[in-house]
Design a protein around this motif. Sequence first.
Motif, PDB file in Angstrom:
ATOM      1  N   VAL A 139       0.670  -1.544  -0.085  1.00 16.34           N
ATOM      2  CA  VAL A 139       0.149   0.087  -0.315  1.00 16.34           C
ATOM      3  C   VAL A 139       0.828   1.768  -0.454  1.00 16.34           C
ATOM      4  CG1 VAL A 139      -1.245   1.089   1.342  1.00 16.34           C
ATOM      5  CG2 VAL A 139      -2.044  -1.479   1.394  1.00 16.34           C
ATOM      6  N   ILE A 140       0.835   1.686  -1.065  1.00 16.38           N
ATOM      7  CA  ILE A 140       1.783   2.838  -1.254  1.00 16.38           C
ATOM      8  C   ILE A 140       0.914   4.546  -0.855  1.00 16.38           C
ATOM      9  CG2 ILE A 140       3.160   4.082  -3.661  1.00 16.38           C
ATOM     10  CD1 ILE A 140       4.061   1.820  -3.650  1.00 16.38           C
ATOM     11  N   HIS A 141       2.190   5.438  -0.486  1.00 17.14           N
ATOM     12  CA  HIS A 141       1.007   6.413  -0.476  1.00 17.14           C
ATOM     13  C   HIS A 141       2.243   7.472  -1.175  1.00 17.14           C
ATOM     14  CE1 HIS A 141       0.661  10.499   1.773  1.00 17.14           C
ATOM     15  NE2 HIS A 141       1.216  10.502   1.453  1.00 17.14           N
ATOM     16  N   SER A 142       1.801   8.339  -1.948  1.00 18.52           N
ATOM     17  CA  SER A 142       2.547   9.071  -2.552  1.00 18.52           C
ATOM     18  C   SER A 142       2.271  10.590  -2.864  1.00 18.52           C
ATOM     19  CB  SER A 142       3.122   8.465  -4.760  1.00 18.52           C
ATOM     20  OG  SER A 142       3.757   9.346  -4.708  1.00 18.52           O
ATOM     21  N   ARG A 143       2.741  10.773  -2.568  1.00 14.43           N
ATOM     22  CA  ARG A 143       2.464  12.957  -2.541  1.00 14.43           C
ATOM     23  C   ARG A 143       3.878  14.208  -2.741  1.00 14.43           C
ATOM     24  NH1 ARG A 143      -1.575  16.538   1.434  1.00 14.43           N
ATOM     25  NH2 ARG A 143      -2.514  17.580  -0.226  1.00 14.43           N
ATOM     26  N   GLU A 144       2.966  14.222  -4.189  1.00 14.55           N
ATOM     27  CA  GLU A 144       4.518  15.785  -4.427  1.00 14.55           C
ATOM     28  C   GLU A 144       5.465  15.058  -5.025  1.00 14.55           C
ATOM     29  OE1 GLU A 144       3.506  18.839  -6.025  1.00 14.55           O
ATOM     30  OE2 GLU A 144       1.375  19.021  -4.586  1.00 14.55           O
ATOM     31  N   ALA A 145       6.002  13.677  -5.119  1.00 13.00           N
ATOM     32  CA  ALA A 145       6.718  12.605  -4.893  1.00 13.00           C
ATOM     33  C   ALA A 145       6.744  11.653  -6.892  1.00 13.00           C
ATOM     34  CB  ALA A 145       7.124  11.936  -4.161  1.00 13.00           C
ATOM     35  N   ASP A 146       6.334  12.003  -7.696  1.00 10.24           N
ATOM     36  CA  ASP A 146       6.097  11.821  -8.522  1.00 10.24           C
ATOM     37  C   ASP A 146       7.409  10.422  -9.075  1.00 10.24           C
ATOM     38  OD1 ASP A 146       3.483  12.532  -8.354  1.00 10.24           O
ATOM     39  OD2 ASP A 146       2.585  12.387 -10.411  1.00 10.24           O
ATOM     40  N   GLU A 147       8.189  11.328  -9.205  1.00 16.44           N
ATOM     41  CA  GLU A 147       8.918  10.958 -10.397  1.00 16.44           C
ATOM     42  C   GLU A 147      10.117  10.066  -9.183  1.00 16.44           C
ATOM     43  OE1 GLU A 147      13.002  13.160 -12.321  1.00 16.44           O
ATOM     44  OE2 GLU A 147      11.669  14.173 -11.792  1.00 16.44           O
ATOM     45  N   ASP A 148      10.510  10.586  -8.619  1.00 19.76           N
ATOM     46  CA  ASP A 148      11.043   8.922  -7.281  1.00 19.76           C
ATOM     47  C   ASP A 148      10.261   8.196  -7.011  1.00 19.76           C
ATOM     48  OD1 ASP A 148      13.363  11.306  -6.756  1.00 19.76           O
ATOM     49  OD2 ASP A 148      13.078  11.773  -5.406  1.00 19.76           O
ATOM     50  N   THR A 149       8.943   7.978  -7.031  1.00 21.10           N
ATOM     51  CA  THR A 149       8.250   7.312  -6.465  1.00 21.10           C
ATOM     52  C   THR A 149       8.173   6.121  -7.898  1.00 21.10           C
ATOM     53  OG1 THR A 149       6.551   8.282  -5.164  1.00 21.10           O
ATOM     54  CG2 THR A 149       6.031   6.041  -6.830  1.00 21.10           C
ATOM     55  N   ILE A 150       8.224   6.977  -8.848  1.00 18.68           N
ATOM     56  CA  ILE A 150       8.864   6.086  -9.843  1.00 18.68           C
ATOM     57  C   ILE A 150       9.982   5.177  -9.993  1.00 18.68           C
ATOM     58  CG2 ILE A 150       8.566   5.500 -12.417  1.00 18.68           C
ATOM     59  CD1 ILE A 150       6.852   8.168 -13.074  1.00 18.68           C
ATOM     60  N   ALA A 151      10.823   6.190  -9.611  1.00 23.22           N
ATOM     61  CA  ALA A 151      12.302   5.707 -10.277  1.00 23.22           C
ATOM     62  C   ALA A 151      12.519   4.402  -8.994  1.00 23.22           C
ATOM     63  CB  ALA A 151      13.423   6.594  -9.723  1.00 23.22           C
ATOM     64  N   ILE A 152      12.091   4.310  -7.826  1.00 19.65           N
ATOM     65  CA  ILE A 152      11.485   3.484  -6.814  1.00 19.65           C
ATOM     66  C   ILE A 152      11.101   2.672  -6.809  1.00 19.65           C
ATOM     67  CG2 ILE A 152      11.082   2.656  -4.108  1.00 19.65           C
ATOM     68  CD1 ILE A 152      12.081   5.757  -4.079  1.00 19.65           C
ATOM     69  N   LEU A 153       9.890   2.525  -7.255  1.00 22.50           N
ATOM     70  CA  LEU A 153       9.605   0.994  -8.054  1.00 22.50           C
ATOM     71  C   LEU A 153      10.009   0.364  -9.415  1.00 22.50           C
ATOM     72  CD1 LEU A 153       5.503   2.420  -7.582  1.00 22.50           C
ATOM     73  CD2 LEU A 153       6.288   0.795  -6.217  1.00 22.50           C
ATOM     74  N   LYS A 154      10.371   1.285  -9.760  1.00 20.05           N
ATOM     75  CA  LYS A 154      11.257   0.826 -10.878  1.00 20.05           C
ATOM     76  C   LYS A 154      12.695  -0.492 -10.767  1.00 20.05           C
ATOM     77  CE  LYS A 154      10.457   3.356 -14.414  1.00 20.05           C
ATOM     78  NZ  LYS A 154      11.270   4.679 -16.068  1.00 20.05           N
ATOM     79  N   GLU A 155      13.760  -0.188  -9.825  1.00 12.92           N
ATOM     80  CA  GLU A 155      14.408  -0.637  -9.061  1.00 12.92           C
ATOM     81  C   GLU A 155      13.348  -2.043  -8.311  1.00 12.92           C
ATOM     82  OE1 GLU A 155      15.680   1.532  -5.820  1.00 12.92           O
ATOM     83  OE2 GLU A 155      15.964   3.079  -6.946  1.00 12.92           O
TER      84      GLU A 155
END
Length: 274
Positions: A139-155
């Motif tokens: 369960v993910i919370h992401s606010r004003e952090a789209d770019e870094d959320t994508i980068a970490i999920l890609k890892e």
Amino acid sequence: MGKKKRRDIPVFDRPIIETHCHLDYLKDRPLSETLSEAQRVNIERVITIAVSPDNLPTVRELTHSAPFVYGTQGIHPHEAETWTDAVDTEINRHARDEKIVAIGEIGLDYFYDHSDRATQQDVFRRQLQIAADHDQPVVIHSREADEDTIAILKEFETIQKRRGVIHSFTSGPELARYALDNGWSLGFNGISTFKKAESVRDIIRMTPIDQLLLETDSPFLTPDPYRGRENAPFYIPFIAENVANVKDLSLETVLETTYQNSLRTFFENGPQAA
């Protein structure tokens, strides 16, 4: 003239799963009353979400308050600086408890920046690894952090066999598209009923109905027409109605599909309703 009466909470003949709330934060009525009212409006299961070291055990206790209450284990990005080896051990120890169905609420919040961003990223990665190790959804919370959320999920794309949900989705279309293309669901709540939330409704329109989950995030974000009151799981029928309206789908389709989505996301390998 008297004050206009708010519309009663609709009761549908199909069950709903409340995928995200914080039962330990609700103050307006006794827990037993909240859960009884949830059952009255045909909420079949409730998932209460962990956010901090203090409430990890509280959530586990809450899962024993009723047969249909389930929980998660995880540290919210606001609390990232509270991470310790002991917290790591506790989440690992309880990640596959009988009624724990996900790791969460985890992620990044650059809007409030309650924790240092580098620390948030580190704790997010650590918990994604725990989820992967235990084959649990996230369960993910992401606010004003789209770019870094994508980068970490890609890892974690290759080792995160079970995805999960980006809950209370208020991010932009880039994160939505990445998540949807990679098997994540998006969770929507009372924000989608707010007059100024057209950007959220735009994301609902682009989200395939088989990747959409219903939630309240109570006690926050009470949907219209009950804004101003403490939110609770039993308001989720209004969110189902709103999704049906926004997507121009029948209510029956929304209820049946989101129910199956919730089962697939959280209960595929784990506990079933008692």
